[in-house]
Structures are given as structure tokens and as C-alpha cells.
Design a protein around this motif. Structure first.
Motif: not given
Length: 144
Positions: A63, A67, A86, A102
Motif C-alpha cells: 500500500n 501510494y 489511489f 491517499v
């Protein structure tokens, strides 16, 4: 005199090398990617993030790398691609701190596409969710 060459060593070494090749071994770290973004070397950050993701990190690190990949795409002039990244991160249920960053990136992506009304609605929705203090000021700045 007999050479020392145990059987287990000859079997395990190739398996270890095979494991590293199959599972991926990357010397790229999240700090390397973040440094490239901070230094505004977005093409480098994009390349590093893709290498990092190819190595198959865990979900939390994936993750974070996605990002940074999204930010790189955004500042390389690809806001649509950034927004898609995103959204993928948000679908992975990131930790609350990353989720806020995000969402701010998503607001920026809409702004870069001249979709100011959508960006405004997203920013207002984020404010209604009672964000952290550090994020609140940044959201007001985006709204202005």
C-alpha cells in the motif's frame, strides 16, 4: 585428503538461490522511494516503486509503495493513472494515516484534471470524517 562437500550443502544452496529468484529479492526500500519523491525525482521514484512491488512485499508495504507510485504518476502528469492507483490502495484497507494521505492525493489528482467541484466535494467529505490535526490544515489549504 578428502574435500569437504556435504550433501546437504549442495542441495540447500541451489534451493536458496531458486527461492530468492522466484520470490523476488529487492534491495529497494520504502525509504529509497520516499527519498526520490521528496527530492522530486518522480521518474526515479516510479521506477523504484515498481521494482519494490515486483518483489512481492506484504500488504502494508505494498500500500505504501503504491501510494508513492500514485504520487509519482500524479507529478509526472498522469493524474488519471494516479487516481486509479489511489483507488486500488483505498480498496486494500490501508492504515488510517496512509488512508488520509491517499485521499489527499486523490483530491490533488482531481484538481490536476481541472475537476475542482469533485475535488471540493472529496475534501469536504474528508473534513466531515474528522481527520487528524495535521491533515485538517492541509485539507483547508486544498479547499482554498
Amino acid at each position: 585428503m578428502k574435500r569437504f562437500s556435504p550433501y546437504w550443502f549442495r542441495c540447500i544452496l541451489p534451493l536458496g538461490i531458486f527461492w530468492m529468484v522466484v520470490c523476488g529479492f529487492s534491495s529497494v526500500t520504502l525509504e529509497d522511494i520516499e527519498t526520490a519523491v521528496i527530492e522530486r525525482e518522480y521518474a526515479k521514484a516510479k521506477s523504484l516503486a515498481q521494482k519494490f512491488l515486483d518483489a512481492g512485499p506484504g500488504l502494508a508495504q505494498k500500500n505504501e509503495a503504491m501510494y508513492f507510485l500514485g504520487l509519482s504518476e500524479l507529478f509526472l502528469g498522469e493524474p488519471e493513472s494516479a487516481r486509479e492507483i489511489f483507488v486500488r490502495v483505498l480498496n486494500n484497507n490501508p492504515n488510517p494515516h496512509l488512508k488520509g494521505r491517499v485521499l489527499i492525493g486523490e483530491i490533488d489528482a482531481y484538481s490536476f484534471q481541472d475537476k475542482y467541484e469533485v475535488a471540493l466535494h472529496k475534501a469536504e467529505a474528508l473534513l466531515r470524517d474528522k481527520p487528524d490535526r495535521w491533515m485538517e490544515g492541509l485539507i483547508y489549504l486544498k479547499i482554498a
